[in-house]
Design a protein around this motif. Structure first.
Motif, short mmCIF file in Angstrom:
data_model
loop_
_atom_site.label_atom_id
_atom_site.label_comp_id
_atom_site.label_asym_id
_atom_site.label_seq_id
_atom_site.Cartn_x
_atom_site.Cartn_y
_atom_site.Cartn_z
N VAL A 179 43.27 55.90 45.62
CA VAL A 179 43.26 54.43 45.52
C VAL A 179 41.89 53.88 45.92
O VAL A 179 41.40 52.92 45.32
CB VAL A 179 44.37 53.84 46.40
CG1 VAL A 179 44.25 52.31 46.46
CG2 VAL A 179 45.74 54.22 45.84
N SER A 180 41.26 54.49 46.91
CA SER A 180 39.93 54.03 47.34
C SER A 180 38.88 54.24 46.26
O SER A 180 37.89 53.50 46.19
CB SER A 180 39.51 54.78 48.62
OG SER A 180 40.42 54.52 49.67
N ASN B 44 45.80 46.80 38.72
CA ASN B 44 46.77 46.90 39.81
C ASN B 44 47.98 47.73 39.39
O ASN B 44 48.53 48.50 40.19
CB ASN B 44 47.22 45.50 40.24
CG ASN B 44 46.11 44.72 40.89
OD1 ASN B 44 45.20 45.29 41.50
ND2 ASN B 44 46.15 43.40 40.78
N ILE C 200 47.10 51.43 39.60
CA ILE C 200 47.12 51.91 40.98
C ILE C 200 48.57 52.08 41.45
O ILE C 200 48.91 53.05 42.13
CB ILE C 200 46.34 50.95 41.88
CG1 ILE C 200 44.84 51.02 41.56
CG2 ILE C 200 46.57 51.27 43.36
CD1 ILE C 200 43.99 50.02 42.30
N GLN D 242 38.00 49.55 39.29
CA GLN D 242 38.69 48.40 38.72
C GLN D 242 37.81 47.15 38.82
O GLN D 242 37.73 46.36 37.87
CB GLN D 242 40.00 48.16 39.46
CG GLN D 242 40.73 46.90 39.00
CD GLN D 242 41.88 46.55 39.90
OE1 GLN D 242 42.26 47.31 40.79
NE2 GLN D 242 42.46 45.37 39.71
N MET D 243 37.13 46.97 39.95
CA MET D 243 36.26 45.80 40.12
C MET D 243 35.11 45.83 39.12
O MET D 243 34.74 44.79 38.55
CB MET D 243 35.73 45.76 41.55
CG MET D 243 36.81 45.55 42.60
SD MET D 243 36.18 45.63 44.29
CE MET D 243 35.03 44.26 44.29
N THR E 128 39.87 51.54 43.19
CA THR E 128 39.68 50.11 43.45
C THR E 128 38.29 49.61 43.05
O THR E 128 38.18 48.62 42.32
CB THR E 128 39.96 49.80 44.93
OG1 THR E 128 41.32 50.16 45.24
CG2 THR E 128 39.76 48.32 45.22
#
Length: 285
Positions: free
Chosen positions: A262-263, A213, A216, A269-270, A266
């Motif tokens: 960001v898309s 986070n 980002i 990151q997951m 994300t």
């Protein structure tokens, strides 16, 4: 087939009655209001004074592409510097040495307590305080030549990020059971080696989600470097609309690029979180 169990005497048989469902009127009303608001916003953008042809034209313009590249380079370098400083400061905060603890606490207090844009401006104008910087007798240079927009942005963003990352890393190290420290000491490991080989690897599953986070957030925070003339995405978009007065169109271009980045980050990151959570999931089973 087993017969249905008999009801106790005095209790009515409710098996044949209809189950009344609660009418979720508030849910439907909320959904309708949200759709109405989105429709009004979409209508405003569709009917506003926006030349959408300019959005498509500048979306892949060379200067915009260069801006997003500079944004990502600065975000990666500043985040790397922030993680390095965060780990060092977190170790200092957990040290029994009162001097190290005080210095680390002061660093965190200072850089978390002042706005990021203020820190960027201070770094960029460092020559007003230190006209020359260097190593006495070996090397010196004018601060105005050394403190370029790139270096000022890197130091401002990275050192500020280090203050926040230190708290994330400290929380991750504190989440490791004290028995791990004791086991490391029992087999003769020093404090730093135990941190590197035992504590930090286990702390990663705790710190990866907030660090993702933070990264980002760092991508978006690089836009503040536009105030010190670093040529990131927003700064380049501003230079274009200063020339052609297409303000909202260029801001939409910048917003679309930020959303795209960001898309992409994300789901990455997951995946990283799942990678570090494998051991925990196996233990939970």
């Amino acid at each position: 087939m087993k017969p249905a169990p008999a009801l106790a005497e005095g209790f009515p048989d409710l098996s044949g009655m209809r189950v009344a469902r609660e009418p979720h009127w508030f849910r439907w009303l909320s959904a309708a209001l949200i759709v109405l608001v989105l429709a009004l916003i979409g209508r405003a953008f569709a009917g506003g004074q926006i030349e959408w042809s300019y959005v498509g034209r500048f979306l892949t313009a060379k200067v915009i592409i260069e801006g997003i590249v500079n944004t990502m380079v600065m975000a990666v370098l500043a985040m790397a510097l922030g993680i390095f400083l965060g780990v060092v400061v977190a170790i200092m905060r957990l040290s029994p040495n009162p001097v190290l603890k005080t210095v680390a606490a002061g660093y965190t207090w200072l850089f978390r307590g002042t706005p990021l844009i203020l820190q960027l401006l201070l770094w960029f104008n460092l020559a007003l305080v230190f006209p020359t910087i260097g190593i006495p007798g070996l090397w010196s240079a004018r601060a105005v030549d050394v403190m370029t927009p790139f270096l000022a942005a890197l130091l401002g963003l990275g050192i500020n990020q280090g203050a926040y990352t230190s708290e994330v890393m400290r929380a991750g190290m504190l989440s490791v059971d004290i028995g791990q420290y004791e086991a490391a000491q029992a087999i003769g490991m020093g404090r730093l080696r135990a941190l590197r080989r035992i504590v930090l690897p286990q702390a990663m599953r705790v710190v990866i989600p907030p660090l993702g986070n933070e990264f980002i957030g760092m991508v978006k925070a690089t836009s503040l470097a536009s105030v010190i003339q670093y040529p990131e995405l927003l700064h380049n978009a501003e230079n274009i609309y200063y020339a052609n007065s297409r303000v909202i169109e260029l801001l939409i271009v910048a917003g679309l690029w930020y959303l795209l980045v960001v898309s992409i980050l994300t789901p990455l990151q997951m995946l990283l979180e799942r990678r570090f959570a494998r051991g925990t999931l196996r233990l939970a089973r």
